[in-house]
Design an enzyme around this catalytic site. Structure first.
Site, short mmCIF file in Angstrom:
data_model
loop_
_atom_site.label_atom_id
_atom_site.label_comp_id
_atom_site.label_asym_id
_atom_site.label_seq_id
_atom_site.Cartn_x
_atom_site.Cartn_y
_atom_site.Cartn_z
N THR A 135 0.92 -1.32 -0.27
CA THR A 135 -0.02 0.18 0.00
C THR A 135 0.83 1.37 0.12
O THR A 135 0.49 2.24 -0.75
CB THR A 135 -1.03 -0.05 1.38
OG1 THR A 135 -1.72 -1.23 1.17
CG2 THR A 135 -1.88 1.29 1.18
N THR A 182 1.37 -5.10 4.17
CA THR A 182 1.26 -5.53 5.22
C THR A 182 0.64 -6.83 5.18
O THR A 182 0.73 -7.62 6.24
CB THR A 182 0.14 -4.61 6.04
OG1 THR A 182 -1.11 -4.58 5.34
CG2 THR A 182 0.81 -3.05 6.26
N1 ASP Z 1 -3.01 -5.45 0.15
C1 ASP Z 1 -1.90 -4.82 0.68
C2 ASP Z 1 -0.60 -5.47 0.62
O1 ASP Z 1 -0.26 -6.46 1.34
C3 ASP Z 1 -2.18 -3.94 2.04
C4 ASP Z 1 -1.18 -3.29 2.55
O2 ASP Z 1 0.03 -3.04 1.90
O3 ASP Z 1 -1.49 -2.66 3.55
O4 ASP Z 1 0.33 -5.32 -0.53
#
Ligand code: ASP
Length: 335
Positions: free
Chosen positions: A12, A89
Site C-alpha cells: 500500500t 502489510t
Molecule cells: N494488500 C496490501 C498488501 O499487502 C495491504 C497493505 O499493504 O497494507 O500489499
C-alpha cells in the site's frame, strides 16, 4: 554518516487507486521519496533506493521474492549500516519470519515496514513509518529482522497482522516489543540475540517446498484432508484450538493419516495468538503425541511455516527437523 538501503517490494505504501482498487505502481515511489524534504534532512541517514523488478501487492509475495530480498541484502551487506524493506502489510509477517531464518549471523538491522494508507494520500501513516524505520535501521541497535509499524518495533518472527484498518497493524502476542517510538525511540533490553555475532553473514536461500496450513473448526472431518495430510505436502501446520486441541477424538485424525513417502511433518500451532501449544495437556490433543506431531510451542503460524521452509532447505533429516522445530534459533519461540 550512516547509510541505509531502502528495498521496495510493493504494498500500500506505494500504491495508487485504479479502477480495480489499490495497486502497486512501478517507479512511482522513487519519485515521491525524492520530493519529501524530511528524507533529505541532515539528521537523516544517507539512503539509496532499490526497487524489485516487479512490485507487488504482498498477497503475491512468496519464496522467490524472499530469496530476491535476501540476495539484495547479502550483496549490499558491507556497504550499508542497515536495511529497510518496504512491503505490503498482508504478508509482511511471513516475509519477516522467513528472512529471520534465512540470515545466519545477521549483525545489522533489517526493518520491514509499509503503511495502511498510501504515501501519496493527504492523511497517511506511510511517512512516519518510513522515517522512523530508516532511523532504526541506521542506529545498529536492533540487529535483527524486525517490523516497525505504528510506533512499535517488533521481532519479525513474533509478529502477526492484527488489523486491516488500524494504524497499529501488527502485534507480538508472545514476546515484548523491541522498541517503542514515542517522543524518543526507546529500545528495550530484549533486542539482542543470544550470542554475539563473530561469523560473516550467510544466507540460506529457500526452495519452494509444499507446505500447507489447515485451520481446525468445530466438526472438522480430517478424512476430507487426506491428500493434504499424506500425499501432497511435506509439512502441514495444523492450527488447532487452544493448547493444541482438535475435535472428534484421536480416531478423527488417525483415520486420515498413513505412513507416506513424503514423511509429512505435522506442526501443531494454535488459533490463539497468545500462549503456547502443550500436546497432551488435554485428551483432545493426545493424538499428536501418538503420531509424532511436533508442538509449535508459542510460535506464530507464520514463524512455524518459515522455519519449515528453512529447515527443509537446509536438507536436514526428518528427525533433526523435528528436534530443531523445538529449538530456539532466532528468538522465534520461548524456551
Ligand atoms: N494488500 C496490501 C498488501 O499487502 C495491504 C497493505 O499493504 O497494507 O500489499
Amino acid at each position: 554518516m550512516n547509510k541505509v538501503l531502502l528495498i521496495y517490494t510493493g504494498g500500500t505504501i506505494g500504491m495508487i487507486l485504479t479502477d480495480k482498487g489499490y495497486a502497486p505502481a512501478y517507479n512511482l515511489l522513487d519519485d515521491m521519496l525524492n520530493k519529501i524534504p524530511e528524507l533529505h534532512d541532515e539528521k537523516m541517514p544517507l539512503w539509496d533506493f532499490y526497487q524489485l523488478n516487479e512490485v507487488k501487492d504482498s498477497s503475491n509475495i512468496g519464496v522467490s521474492d524472499w530469496n530476491s530480498i535476501a540476495g539484495i541484502i547479502q550483496e549490499n551487506y558491507l556497504e550499508y549500516d542497515g536495511f529497510v524493506v518496504l512491503h505490503g502489510t498482508d504478508t509482511m509477517a511471513y516475509t519477516a519470519a522467513a528472512l529471520s531464518f534465512m540470515f545466519e549471523n545477521l549483525n545489522k538491522p533489517v526493518v520491514l515496514t509499509g503503511s495502511q494508507i498510501p504515501l501519496n494520500e493527504l492523511r497517511n501513516d506511510a511517512k512516519d513509518n518510513l522515517i522512523t524505520s530508516m532511523i532504526i535501521a541506521s542506529e545498529g541497535i536492533a540487529n535483527e529482522v524486525c517490523i516497525y509499524f505504528g510506533g512499535n518495533l517488533i521481532r519479525g518472527n513474533r509478529a502477526t497482522k492484527y488489523s486491516s484498518e488500524g494504524l497499529i497493524a501488527f502485534v507480538s502476542p508472545n514476546y515484548p516489543l523491541l522498541a517503542e517510538a514515542a517522543i524518543k525511540i526507546h529500545y528495550f533490553n530484549n533486542i539482542t540475540q543470544s550470542s554475539p555475532v563473530t561469523e560473516p553473514l550467510n544466507v540460506q536461500f529457500l526452495e519452494e517446498w509444499p507446505i500447507a496450513v489447515i485451520k481446525v473448526y468445530p466438526g472438522i472431518d480430517f478424512r476430507y484432508y487426506h491428500d493434504i495430510l499424506n500425499k501432497n505436502y511435506k509439512g502441514v501446520i495444523i492450527e488447532t484450538f487452544g493448547a493444541g486441541n482438535i475435535p472428534g477424538g484421536s480416531s478423527n485424525f488417525i483415520s486420515s493419516i498413513e505412513l507416506n513417502e513424503n514423511d509429512t511433518i505435522y506442526v501443531i500451532c494454535s488459533q490463539c495468538p497468545a500462549g503456547s501449544v502443550i500436546i497432551g495437556q488435554y485428551e483432545a490433543s493426545a493424538v499428536f503425541d501418538n503420531i509424532g506431531g511436533v508442538s509449535g510451542m508459542d510460535m506464530t503460524t507464520e514463524a512455524a511455516m518459515a522455519k519449515l521452509y528453512y529447515l527443509f532447505s537446509k536438507g536436514y533429516a526428518r528427525d533433526n527437523i523435528l528436534r530443531i522445530m523445538n529449538e530456539n534459533l532466532r528468538g522465534e519461540l520461548s524456551r
